[in-house]
Design a protein around this motif. Structure first.
Motif, PDB file in Angstrom:
ATOM      1  N   GLN A 235       5.529   6.695 -32.255  1.00 51.22           N
ATOM      2  CA  GLN A 235       5.318   5.273 -32.022  1.00 51.22           C
ATOM      3  C   GLN A 235       4.177   4.777 -32.905  1.00 51.22           C
ATOM      4  N   VAL A 236       4.235   3.516 -33.244  1.00 49.62           N
ATOM      5  CA  VAL A 236       3.191   2.918 -34.064  1.00 49.62           C
ATOM      6  C   VAL A 236       1.918   2.795 -33.231  1.00 49.62           C
ATOM      7  N   ALA A 237       0.819   3.246 -33.777  1.00 44.72           N
ATOM      8  CA  ALA A 237      -0.453   3.192 -33.057  1.00 44.72           C
ATOM      9  C   ALA A 237      -0.798   1.754 -32.690  1.00 44.72           C
ATOM     10  N   GLY A 238      -1.215   1.565 -31.464  1.00 46.29           N
ATOM     11  CA  GLY A 238      -1.592   0.241 -30.983  1.00 46.29           C
ATOM     12  C   GLY A 238      -0.471  -0.519 -30.319  1.00 46.29           C
ATOM     13  N   VAL A 239       0.778  -0.063 -30.475  1.00 48.72           N
ATOM     14  CA  VAL A 239       1.910  -0.738 -29.838  1.00 48.72           C
ATOM     15  C   VAL A 239       2.158  -0.056 -28.498  1.00 48.72           C
ATOM     16  N   ARG A 240       1.638  -0.608 -27.461  1.00 53.00           N
ATOM     17  CA  ARG A 240       1.747  -0.015 -26.130  1.00 53.00           C
ATOM     18  C   ARG A 240       1.604  -1.095 -25.075  1.00 53.00           C
ATOM     19  N   GLY A 241       1.980  -0.756 -23.854  1.00 50.76           N
ATOM     20  CA  GLY A 241       1.810  -1.654 -22.731  1.00 50.76           C
ATOM     21  C   GLY A 241       0.428  -1.505 -22.112  1.00 50.76           C
ATOM     22  N   ASN A 242       0.080  -2.438 -21.240  1.00 49.72           N
ATOM     23  CA  ASN A 242      -1.211  -2.418 -20.558  1.00 49.72           C
ATOM     24  C   ASN A 242      -0.992  -2.597 -19.058  1.00 49.72           C
ATOM     25  N   PRO A 243      -1.571  -1.723 -18.238  1.00 53.79           N
ATOM     26  CA  PRO A 243      -1.384  -1.844 -16.789  1.00 53.79           C
ATOM     27  C   PRO A 243      -2.152  -3.020 -16.210  1.00 53.79           C
ATOM     28  N   LEU A 244      -1.533  -3.664 -15.229  1.00 56.35           N
ATOM     29  CA  LEU A 244      -2.158  -4.772 -14.515  1.00 56.35           C
ATOM     30  C   LEU A 244      -2.143  -4.474 -13.022  1.00 56.35           C
ATOM     31  N   ILE A 245      -3.125  -4.998 -12.308  1.00 61.24           N
ATOM     32  CA  ILE A 245      -3.194  -4.778 -10.861  1.00 61.24           C
ATOM     33  C   ILE A 245      -3.746  -6.015 -10.182  1.00 61.24           C
ATOM     34  N   GLY A 246      -3.322  -6.213  -8.932  1.00 62.64           N
ATOM     35  CA  GLY A 246      -3.805  -7.349  -8.164  1.00 62.64           C
ATOM     36  C   GLY A 246      -3.692  -7.082  -6.677  1.00 62.64           C
ATOM     37  N   TYR A 247      -4.322  -7.958  -5.896  1.00 58.17           N
ATOM     38  CA  TYR A 247      -4.297  -7.858  -4.429  1.00 58.17           C
ATOM     39  C   TYR A 247      -3.788  -9.187  -3.889  1.00 58.17           C
ATOM     40  N   GLY A 248      -2.828  -9.104  -2.946  1.00 59.65           N
ATOM     41  CA  GLY A 248      -2.258 -10.330  -2.421  1.00 59.65           C
ATOM     42  C   GLY A 248      -1.754 -10.177  -0.999  1.00 59.65           C
ATOM     43  N   LEU A 249      -1.080 -11.217  -0.520  1.00 57.25           N
ATOM     44  CA  LEU A 249      -0.530 -11.248   0.829  1.00 57.25           C
ATOM     45  C   LEU A 249       0.968 -11.496   0.767  1.00 57.25           C
ATOM     46  N   VAL A 250       1.694 -10.753   1.595  1.00 57.75           N
ATOM     47  CA  VAL A 250       3.124 -10.967   1.780  1.00 57.75           C
ATOM     48  C   VAL A 250       3.320 -11.611   3.147  1.00 57.75           C
ATOM     49  N   VAL A 251       4.021 -12.734   3.180  1.00 58.29           N
ATOM     50  CA  VAL A 251       4.240 -13.468   4.429  1.00 58.29           C
ATOM     51  C   VAL A 251       5.735 -13.550   4.700  1.00 58.29           C
ATOM     52  N   GLY A 252       6.044 -14.018   5.911  1.00 59.31           N
ATOM     53  CA  GLY A 252       7.448 -14.197   6.289  1.00 59.31           C
ATOM     54  C   GLY A 252       8.107 -12.954   6.828  1.00 59.31           C
ATOM     55  N   LEU A 253       7.332 -11.966   7.247  1.00 60.03           N
ATOM     56  CA  LEU A 253       7.908 -10.732   7.789  1.00 60.03           C
ATOM     57  C   LEU A 253       8.348 -10.952   9.234  1.00 60.03           C
ATOM     58  N   ASP A 254       9.337 -10.179   9.640  1.00 60.80           N
ATOM     59  CA  ASP A 254       9.885 -10.319  10.989  1.00 60.80           C
ATOM     60  C   ASP A 254       9.164  -9.383  11.955  1.00 60.80           C
ATOM     61  N   GLY A 255       7.887  -9.665  12.191  1.00 57.67           N
ATOM     62  CA  GLY A 255       7.116  -8.865  13.141  1.00 57.67           C
ATOM     63  C   GLY A 255       6.741  -7.492  12.654  1.00 57.67           C
ATOM     64  N   SER A 256       6.949  -7.188  11.365  1.00 61.49           N
ATOM     65  CA  SER A 256       6.663  -5.849  10.853  1.00 61.49           C
ATOM     66  C   SER A 256       5.427  -5.839   9.964  1.00 61.49           C
ATOM     67  N   GLY A 257       4.571  -6.854  10.085  1.00 60.37           N
ATOM     68  CA  GLY A 257       3.386  -6.924   9.248  1.00 60.37           C
ATOM     69  C   GLY A 257       2.262  -6.045   9.749  1.00 60.37           C
ATOM     70  N   ASP A 258       1.069  -6.237   9.180  1.00 53.53           N
ATOM     71  CA  ASP A 258      -0.102  -5.442   9.549  1.00 53.53           C
ATOM     72  C   ASP A 258      -0.543  -5.737  10.974  1.00 53.53           C
ATOM     73  N   ARG A 259      -0.999  -4.686  11.669  1.00 55.39           N
ATOM     74  CA  ARG A 259      -1.658  -4.865  12.965  1.00 55.39           C
ATOM     75  C   ARG A 259      -3.100  -5.239  12.681  1.00 55.39           C
ATOM     76  N   THR A 260      -3.423  -6.489  12.905  1.00 52.73           N
ATOM     77  CA  THR A 260      -4.705  -7.018  12.437  1.00 52.73           C
ATOM     78  C   THR A 260      -5.905  -6.365  13.111  1.00 52.73           C
ATOM     79  N   SER A 261      -5.720  -5.754  14.275  1.00 60.04           N
ATOM     80  CA  SER A 261      -6.844  -5.085  14.920  1.00 60.04           C
ATOM     81  C   SER A 261      -7.251  -3.834  14.152  1.00 60.04           C
ATOM     82  N   GLN A 262      -6.334  -3.271  13.387  1.00 62.83           N
ATOM     83  CA  GLN A 262      -6.609  -2.065  12.612  1.00 62.83           C
ATOM     84  C   GLN A 262      -6.810  -2.361  11.130  1.00 62.83           C
ATOM     85  N   THR A 263      -6.406  -3.526  10.687  1.00 61.37           N
ATOM     86  CA  THR A 263      -6.577  -3.914   9.276  1.00 61.37           C
ATOM     87  C   THR A 263      -7.292  -5.264   9.224  1.00 61.37           C
ATOM     88  N   PRO A 264      -8.597  -5.292   9.450  1.00 63.55           N
ATOM     89  CA  PRO A 264      -9.320  -6.575   9.476  1.00 63.55           C
ATOM     90  C   PRO A 264      -9.330  -7.274   8.117  1.00 63.55           C
TER      91      PRO A 264
END
Length: 366
Positions: free
Chosen positions: A31-60
């Motif tokens: 491969q040509v040097a410098g031609v590569r991908g870069n990893p990305l990361i983030g933190y977010g919230l998923v909503v609209g779950l049917d009662g299967s979300g986080d138990r907030t008493s254990q995940t403040p």
């Protein structure tokens, strides 16, 4: 186990009888040097779950993230109120920013629960910033999740799950906001081989010099090749360069052993020196019995209880296989399969051959 050994032998025989390596394109080898991908990361919230979300008493942190988001939207939650949420989950979002990605282009993202959410099925990811290693925001992710896993639970606590329902993907779920600047300001083109090999590097140099003129390329080491492109369109030159056909060097003789699963993969160059291998099953049986000694009637003696142990050993199905000098992969597989060796036994045989100095290959245990 015999079926596994037979299937393994068939696979290795197929590899042994495979035709010799054909010419490959440069783009498949380097491969040509410098031609590569870069990893990305983030933190977010998923909503609209049917009662299967986080138990907030254990995940403040889920409640804390929700409070912060609502504050930014102009909604204030009183400090003494602790929401008991069931349809929200805190997630980690990661993606790869492809090389030459431009603002406005979509990329796929992967979403994984970091709390105790049971499932993300049916949820939607809210707007999430994806950052690079430098802390800059390079993409914004949002959208509905595609979850391949499935889970179900009963009132008595029984639960069944298929695959992993607490993770999913969003195809084209992020929009690139910033492009990565190109770092290749040199007038030279550097090729990096996927695997270090001096033979392959030398043959690529020869192919480039034949196609673009003597002295166009030179190998710096077993991985890097420096190429001076001719004047003109560099993109056209790179397209022609990566389409060149090269006969790669023969891979080193290597045996890969997965000690956990018993999987063994041998390269076609594996051979052994003259050696004999004995394989058998030793069965040791230990039985315990109690012998009671009674005194004569009206005698002065007392009853004595004496333990009695019996130990026996038996070797079943013992075999010895002779490997002659220069034995090929096909002969090795046929001989090992003849003794009915299971994958675990094959690993032990190969390790013994290596220790004895008879295995002409690198033995790598993973």
């Amino acid at each position: 186990m015999k079926r596994i050994a037979t299937a393994l032998a068939a696979l290795l025989c197929t590899l042994a009888l495979a035709p010799p390596a054909q010419a490959e394109r440069v783009k498949d080898l380097a491969q040509v040097a410098g031609v590569r991908g870069n990893p990305l990361i983030g933190y977010g919230l998923v909503v609209g779950l049917d009662g299967s979300g986080d138990r907030t008493s254990q995940t403040p942190f889920t409640v804390q993230s929700l409070r912060t988001m609502l504050d930014q939207l102009g909604v204030s939650i009183p400090p003494n109120v602790n929401p008991q949420l069931k349809n929200v989950a805190a997630v980690a979002v990661h993606a790869e920013l492809p090389a030459f990605a431009k603002p406005g282009q979509p990329i796929d993202v992967t979403v994984s629960s970091i709390g105790n959410a049971g499932s993300l099925r049916g949820g939607s990811l809210l707007m999430t910033q994806l950052k690079g290693a430098d802390g800059e925001v390079y993409a914004i992710a949002q959208g509905s999740l595609v979850v391949s896993g499935f889970g179900a639970s009963g009132r008595d606590g029984s639960r069944i799950s298929v695959n992993a329902p607490n993770g999913g993907r969003i195809p084209s779920g992020a929009i690139v906001e910033r492009s990565v600047p190109s770092s290749n300001a040199s007038d030279k083109v550097m090729l990096n081989l996927h695997e270090a090999d001096f033979t392959t590097a030398s043959r690529i140099v020869s192919a480039v010099n034949r196609s673009f003129g003597a002295g166009s390329a030179r190998a710096l080491d077993g991985v890097t090749i420096e190429i001076a492109p001719p004047p003109g369109d560099r993109i056209s030159f790179l397209a022609a360069l990566e389409s060149l056909d090269v006969d790669p060097g023969t891979a080193a003789a290597k045996v890969i052993v997965n000690a956990r699963s018993g999987t063994v993969v041998m390269g076609g160059q594996v051979s052994v020196l003259p050696a004999a291998v004995a394989h058998g099953s030793l069965t040791v049986t230990i039985s315990e019995a109690t012998q009671v000694s009674q005194p004569e009637p009206f005698g002065r003696g007392s009853t004595v209880v004496a333990p009695q142990s019996t130990v026996s050993a038996e070797a079943e199905g013992s075999h010895m296989v002779l490997f002659r000098g220069g034995t090929s992969l096909e002969e090795i597989v046929r001989a090992v399969n003849a003794v009915g060796a299971a994958p675990g036994d094959i690993v032990a045989i190969l390790e013994a051959l290596k220790q004895a100095g008879a295995l002409r290959a690198e033995l790598e245990v993973i």
